[in-house]
Design an enzyme around this catalytic site. Sequence first.
Site, PDB file in Angstrom:
ATOM      1  N   TRP A 149      -4.458  28.355   9.296  1.00  0.00           N
ATOM      2  CA  TRP A 149      -3.897  27.057   8.867  1.00  0.00           C
ATOM      3  C   TRP A 149      -4.384  26.765   7.453  1.00  0.00           C
ATOM      4  CZ3 TRP A 149      -0.517  25.886  12.567  1.00  0.00           C
ATOM      5  CH2 TRP A 149       0.264  24.732  12.407  1.00  0.00           C
ATOM      6  N   ASP A 150      -3.946  25.632   6.905  1.00  0.00           N
ATOM      7  CA  ASP A 150      -4.346  25.366   5.510  1.00  0.00           C
ATOM      8  C   ASP A 150      -5.767  24.833   5.388  1.00  0.00           C
ATOM      9  OD1 ASP A 150      -3.827  22.825   6.480  1.00  0.00           O
ATOM     10  OD2 ASP A 150      -2.348  22.286   4.953  1.00  0.00           O
ATOM     11  N   TRP A 151      -6.467  24.658   6.509  1.00  0.00           N
ATOM     12  CA  TRP A 151      -7.877  24.260   6.475  1.00  0.00           C
ATOM     13  C   TRP A 151      -8.746  25.180   7.323  1.00  0.00           C
ATOM     14  CZ3 TRP A 151      -7.919  23.976  11.520  1.00  0.00           C
ATOM     15  CH2 TRP A 151      -6.846  23.386  12.189  1.00  0.00           C
ATOM     16  N   ASN A 207       3.776  17.912  16.530  1.00  0.00           N
ATOM     17  CA  ASN A 207       3.355  17.522  15.193  1.00  0.00           C
ATOM     18  C   ASN A 207       4.372  18.006  14.162  1.00  0.00           C
ATOM     19  OD1 ASN A 207       1.199  16.789  13.040  1.00  0.00           O
ATOM     20  ND2 ASN A 207       1.705  18.910  12.581  1.00  0.00           N
ATOM     21  N   GLU A 208       5.096  17.058  13.562  1.00  0.00           N
ATOM     22  CA  GLU A 208       5.943  17.273  12.374  1.00  0.00           C
ATOM     23  C   GLU A 208       7.181  18.129  12.598  1.00  0.00           C
ATOM     24  OE1 GLU A 208       2.550  16.482   8.944  1.00  0.00           O
ATOM     25  OE2 GLU A 208       3.300  18.523   9.175  1.00  0.00           O
ATOM     26  N   GLU A 231      -1.193  10.074   9.478  1.00  0.00           N
ATOM     27  CA  GLU A 231      -1.830  11.165   8.716  1.00  0.00           C
ATOM     28  C   GLU A 231      -1.799  10.820   7.240  1.00  0.00           C
ATOM     29  OE1 GLU A 231      -0.921  15.319   8.779  1.00  0.00           O
ATOM     30  OE2 GLU A 231      -0.724  15.391  10.957  1.00  0.00           O
TER      31      GLU A 231
END
Length: 732
Positions: free
Chosen positions: A150-152, A416-417, A514
């Site tokens: 993921w991006d984190w 989510n999204e 968010e």
Amino acid sequence: MLPRMGPSCRWLTQIPTHGDPYYRFNDVMYRWISLDNWTYSRTFKTPFDIRKWQRINLVFEGVDTVAHILINNVTLGTTDNMFNRYSFDITSVIKEVNFVEVRFLSAISYAAEQSRCHTAYSIPPACPPPVQKGECHANFIRKEQCSFGWDWGPSFPTQGIWKDVRIEAYNYYHLIYFSLTPFFVKSTQQWSLEIESIFDVVSSKPIAGLVTVNIPKLQTQQTYNVKLQPGEGSIVLLVNINKSSTVEAWWPNGHGKQTGYNVTTTFTMEAGYQIEKFSKAYFRTVELVQEPIPGSPGLSFYFRINGRPIFIKGSNWIPADSFQDRVTYDKLWLLLKSAADANMNALRVWGGGVYEQDDFYDICDELGIMIWQDFMFACALYPTDQNYLESVRAEVSHQVRRLKSHPSIILWSGNNENEAAIASDWFSIPHADREVYIKDYVLLYVKNIREIVLAEDKSRPFVASSPTNGVESVKEGWLSQNPYDTHYGDTHFYDYSSDCWNWTVYPKTRFASEYGFQSWPSFSTLEKVSSTEDWSYTSNFSLHRQHHENGNDQMLQQIGYHFKLPQTTDPIKKFKDTIYLTQVMQAQCTKTETEFYRFSQSEIINGEGHTMGALYWQLNDIWQAPSWASLGGLRSPTNHHFLSSLKDAVGLEKAQLSAAVSQQDDVYVFDLQTTAVAPFVTLDVGSIKGRFSDNGFLMIEKKKVVVFYPWEPTGAEELEKSLTLTSLMDVA
């Protein structure tokens, strides 16, 4: 009962530092593990006389993810869903001494194969962006989505037994699920409790008996005649609470107590043996209010708990570790207690992680932390073939039955999204093909997930996605034109290029679920997983850890609006100063945006406002890397307004900071002194775990007292020796 089989990757927690999966580039070095297939096996003796039992099951509470299960070389079945519970009948194959095997298939290989087999049309995204160093086709496997990167966070697609394994032996009937759901009947002003029990009934005939429910503190005891049908038999009882008893409701943190009542439920069936179930009942109601607002188009979007409108303030929760067996009760308690102590009353369990362990929700119940619970689908489109849907239906049914007794959970959210992904055309779907994906979306989240949730749990609301326009999305066929519309539902908002001190860039939304900004973790945190050559903002290590496109440059740009960037020629000091500034920047940005949402609660301007929730991204980190994570102080800080950017401020001088540390009971008191005004004073005690009552503050008095709450044994001398004090004027 079997001794427990160990969860996955246990061996990784006991190897030297340089073997730690989080050390330097080990996420890439260890990729071979997830590309291989692994088998878990053991021999065990049956600890009871197998002839005495009608049914013997081998039960897995969690298998990660794709496996063949065998006992004594007989295949029991397969698993393909990390979030499911699997029970296999071993009555006819169990012996006195047994050999059990769990043969895993690489999750990466399985996902790729499932994608290849889906030939009718593509299901995007195929792969994550290259900057994330992740694996492809996570949407084709019912597994923790962020474990593919993921991006984190890193990519660690684990394989293994991540929850309990046991043998269950029983005659006649066995209790599988047990839940307590409160309802308040307005017409009679009376609380009632719905008790649902689901059994595996192995008797060939119905079994009659009595169930007694006793709630001593509420002077409530009732007995019921019941009958269990063969197969999956269920009993649903409605217990009316004694009207002469005063029921104390469960309230969110900051609004009242989290009172719970001990309940004893006794099943005495004609077949001969008794089951006694001890549990705790909490009484609270929740409504998601979506109604017209005077002077504003659209609808409200807020939560009413026990009839009281509540401003939701908190953060988003991601998995606390890439390896779930390392997430202990103590780790959860410390993170969640820190959130409660920081005056949060809610967390959103984000849909790209896992349905958290029971301990997580128990602690939230105890602390009054409300939970917005996503189902585990995130930032992708998903297949809807029959096998996939059957797996999802079993998953949703299991998780709702497992979790619905928790008063902390106030909302189920489908994903989510993913509504936004279709509406905003993230995946460049040709217009002619959109209907296929919209149909799949409705089939998965509405006709399957929502249908099961509404059947299993009538006590709390459901939304299909986040962000969503709520009932407006429903009107538009469950997929709105603009899920980010500030007049409806919730929004996610990120803007890394605008000056974050300029609050006019933020959306005056009904509910901000968010928002956030990146920063780097402290140097003492990074030091443990890096070596000297990594200690530069532009090192290979720093670039490798940054999984968000242009993230490091965006942080420098944001810092540059209001602070001077480090100019020192000392490379390590420059790195430390840059890290410090990213944290100061993040704190100020998040503070500004949060305050904007807080004061938007009570106003409508140009038809926008009435904001009733602020959940920043994100509470916790999964590893040591730049991310959006932060945790603020134990009380609301004194607020300050800067009349100019700090880089333009005149008259600030370098302060000499000092601290004396003393012990008081089980906490440590830091008596700070400064010779001048010191902006953004931070205290860092290196590898000693704990939290400060305040950190990153403006010190305008000569003296200040800060309390340190240790999470492990330490001493005043050790703390003093480990302490680093930094303020803005220390940046060179």
